[in-house]
Design a protein around this motif. Structure first.
Motif, PDB file in Angstrom:
ATOM      1  N   GLN A  29       0.821  -1.208   0.000  1.00  0.00           N
ATOM      2  CA  GLN A  29       0.000   0.000   0.000  1.00  0.00           C
ATOM      3  C   GLN A  29       0.859   1.263   0.000  1.00  0.00           C
ATOM      4  O   GLN A  29       0.520   2.231  -0.680  1.00  0.00           O
ATOM      5  CB  GLN A  29      -0.950  -0.008   1.197  1.00  0.00           C
ATOM      6  CG  GLN A  29      -2.160  -0.886   0.935  1.00  0.00           C
ATOM      7  CD  GLN A  29      -3.145  -0.892   2.085  1.00  0.00           C
ATOM      8  OE1 GLN A  29      -3.062  -0.058   2.983  1.00  0.00           O
ATOM      9  NE2 GLN A  29      -4.059  -1.838   2.053  1.00  0.00           N
ATOM     10  N   GLN A  32       2.198   1.712  -3.476  1.00  0.00           N
ATOM     11  CA  GLN A  32       1.148   2.197  -4.381  1.00  0.00           C
ATOM     12  C   GLN A  32       0.897   3.680  -4.190  1.00  0.00           C
ATOM     13  O   GLN A  32       0.795   4.436  -5.152  1.00  0.00           O
ATOM     14  CB  GLN A  32      -0.159   1.437  -4.136  1.00  0.00           C
ATOM     15  CG  GLN A  32      -0.323   0.240  -5.060  1.00  0.00           C
ATOM     16  CD  GLN A  32      -1.504  -0.619  -4.660  1.00  0.00           C
ATOM     17  OE1 GLN A  32      -2.314  -0.227  -3.814  1.00  0.00           O
ATOM     18  NE2 GLN A  32      -1.594  -1.801  -5.245  1.00  0.00           N
ATOM     19  N   ALA A  33       0.822   4.093  -2.926  1.00  0.00           N
ATOM     20  CA  ALA A  33       0.582   5.505  -2.630  1.00  0.00           C
ATOM     21  C   ALA A  33       1.729   6.358  -3.158  1.00  0.00           C
ATOM     22  O   ALA A  33       1.513   7.420  -3.744  1.00  0.00           O
ATOM     23  CB  ALA A  33       0.412   5.711  -1.132  1.00  0.00           C
ATOM     24  N   ALA A  35       3.785   5.620  -5.645  1.00  0.00           N
ATOM     25  CA  ALA A  35       3.751   5.629  -7.107  1.00  0.00           C
ATOM     26  C   ALA A  35       2.685   6.585  -7.631  1.00  0.00           C
ATOM     27  O   ALA A  35       2.918   7.333  -8.585  1.00  0.00           O
ATOM     28  CB  ALA A  35       3.510   4.217  -7.643  1.00  0.00           C
ATOM     29  N   GLU A  36       1.523   6.586  -6.982  1.00  0.00           N
ATOM     30  CA  GLU A  36       0.454   7.476  -7.422  1.00  0.00           C
ATOM     31  C   GLU A  36       0.854   8.937  -7.271  1.00  0.00           C
ATOM     32  O   GLU A  36       0.617   9.753  -8.154  1.00  0.00           O
ATOM     33  CB  GLU A  36      -0.826   7.215  -6.625  1.00  0.00           C
ATOM     34  CG  GLU A  36      -1.689   6.138  -7.250  1.00  0.00           C
ATOM     35  CD  GLU A  36      -2.756   5.632  -6.291  1.00  0.00           C
ATOM     36  OE1 GLU A  36      -3.301   6.453  -5.510  1.00  0.00           O
ATOM     37  OE2 GLU A  36      -3.030   4.426  -6.312  1.00  0.00           O
ATOM     38  N   GLU A  37       1.468   9.238  -6.151  1.00  0.00           N
ATOM     39  CA  GLU A  37       1.879  10.611  -5.899  1.00  0.00           C
ATOM     40  C   GLU A  37       2.962  11.046  -6.887  1.00  0.00           C
ATOM     41  O   GLU A  37       2.942  12.164  -7.409  1.00  0.00           O
ATOM     42  CB  GLU A  37       2.393  10.720  -4.462  1.00  0.00           C
ATOM     43  CG  GLU A  37       2.374  12.123  -3.907  1.00  0.00           C
ATOM     44  CD  GLU A  37       2.951  12.185  -2.503  1.00  0.00           C
ATOM     45  OE1 GLU A  37       2.444  11.462  -1.634  1.00  0.00           O
ATOM     46  OE2 GLU A  37       3.918  12.930  -2.298  1.00  0.00           O
ATOM     47  N   LEU A  39       3.476   9.835  -9.904  1.00  0.00           N
ATOM     48  CA  LEU A  39       2.853  10.023 -11.216  1.00  0.00           C
ATOM     49  C   LEU A  39       2.119  11.352 -11.298  1.00  0.00           C
ATOM     50  O   LEU A  39       2.211  12.058 -12.305  1.00  0.00           O
ATOM     51  CB  LEU A  39       1.863   8.889 -11.493  1.00  0.00           C
ATOM     52  CG  LEU A  39       2.461   7.625 -12.086  1.00  0.00           C
ATOM     53  CD1 LEU A  39       1.391   6.545 -12.195  1.00  0.00           C
ATOM     54  CD2 LEU A  39       3.040   7.916 -13.467  1.00  0.00           C
ATOM     55  N   GLU A  40       1.408  11.679 -10.249  1.00  0.00           N
ATOM     56  CA  GLU A  40       0.649  12.926 -10.250  1.00  0.00           C
ATOM     57  C   GLU A  40       1.580  14.136 -10.365  1.00  0.00           C
ATOM     58  O   GLU A  40       1.319  15.067 -11.124  1.00  0.00           O
ATOM     59  CB  GLU A  40      -0.222  13.006  -8.989  1.00  0.00           C
ATOM     60  CG  GLU A  40      -1.007  14.300  -8.818  1.00  0.00           C
ATOM     61  CD  GLU A  40      -1.926  14.661 -10.001  1.00  0.00           C
ATOM     62  OE1 GLU A  40      -2.179  13.805 -10.864  1.00  0.00           O
ATOM     63  OE2 GLU A  40      -2.361  15.828 -10.058  1.00  0.00           O
ATOM     64  N   ARG A  43       2.820  14.358 -13.889  1.00  0.00           N
ATOM     65  CA  ARG A  43       1.775  14.907 -14.765  1.00  0.00           C
ATOM     66  C   ARG A  43       1.755  16.428 -14.690  1.00  0.00           C
ATOM     67  O   ARG A  43       1.729  17.114 -15.710  1.00  0.00           O
ATOM     68  CB  ARG A  43       0.393  14.367 -14.349  1.00  0.00           C
ATOM     69  CG  ARG A  43       0.005  13.105 -15.040  1.00  0.00           C
ATOM     70  CD  ARG A  43      -1.407  12.719 -14.639  1.00  0.00           C
ATOM     71  NE  ARG A  43      -1.431  11.314 -14.298  1.00  0.00           N
ATOM     72  CZ  ARG A  43      -1.752  10.811 -13.125  1.00  0.00           C
ATOM     73  NH1 ARG A  43      -2.152  11.597 -12.145  1.00  0.00           N
ATOM     74  NH2 ARG A  43      -1.714   9.522 -12.925  1.00  0.00           N
TER      75      ARG A  43
END
Lengths: 89, 78
Positions: A29, A32-33, A35-37, A39-40, A43
């Motif tokens: 978890q 994942q958190a 990686a999401e951050e 990526l954001e 972006r």
């Protein structure tokens, strides 16, 4: 996390999950958190750099800018990390 | 020590370790974010110029220096 809100003395094999399951889940978890951050952030940064005037479609030069931007952002993360943790100059 | 106590100590240690790792990751992410804006002023190229990469590492180190000064400044106020 029910298994851990109850008393730890109930450490029978019938627990909902074992301590190693818990560790794996926590690690997954967190990754994942992260990686999401990551990526954001990429972006936001690359949109800033590469899509300066949004047109009716994404141009070829914009897509190649995005690819380079992603590569450079990852590289920049490595440079920052190294400069903090390698011997001070 | 009974086994459950042993297990909960081990878990506490694991959580502390993961917490530290998360803090380090967050710091690197934050510094990259800030230093990217400072140092990468043009369109990203296929390679960093040497001035861009030295700017990035200087930026990260100076940010840490600055943090220390800020903390000291606040300590002096008390």
């Amino acid at each position: 996390m029910d298994a851990f809100s109850s008393s730890p003395s109930s450490g029978s094999p019938s627990q909902q999950f074992s301590s190693s399951d818990f560790k794996d889940q926590l690690k997954t978890q967190l990754a994942q958190a992260y990686a999401e951050e990551f990526l954001e952030t990429i972006r936001v940064k690359c949109f800033d750099k590469c899509i300066t005037k949004p047109g009716s479609s994404l141009g070829g030069s914009e897509s190649s800018c995005i690819s380079r931007c992603v590569d450079r952002y990852i590289e920049a993360t490595g440079i920052v990390s190294k400069s903090l943790f390698s011997a001070q100059q | 020590m009974d086994p459950s106590q042993l297990q909960s100590n081990e878990l506490a240690q694991f959580i502390a370790q993961e917490k530290e790792r998360a803090m380090v990751n967050e710091m690197v992410a934050k510094l990259t974010n800030v230093c990217w804006d400072k140092c990468i002023t043009g369109t990203p190229g296929s390679k960093f110029s040497s001035s861009e990469s030295s700017c990035l590492s200087n930026c990260a180190r100076r940010y840490m220096d600055m943090s220390i000064i800020i903390v000291k400044r606040f300590q002096n106020m008390q």
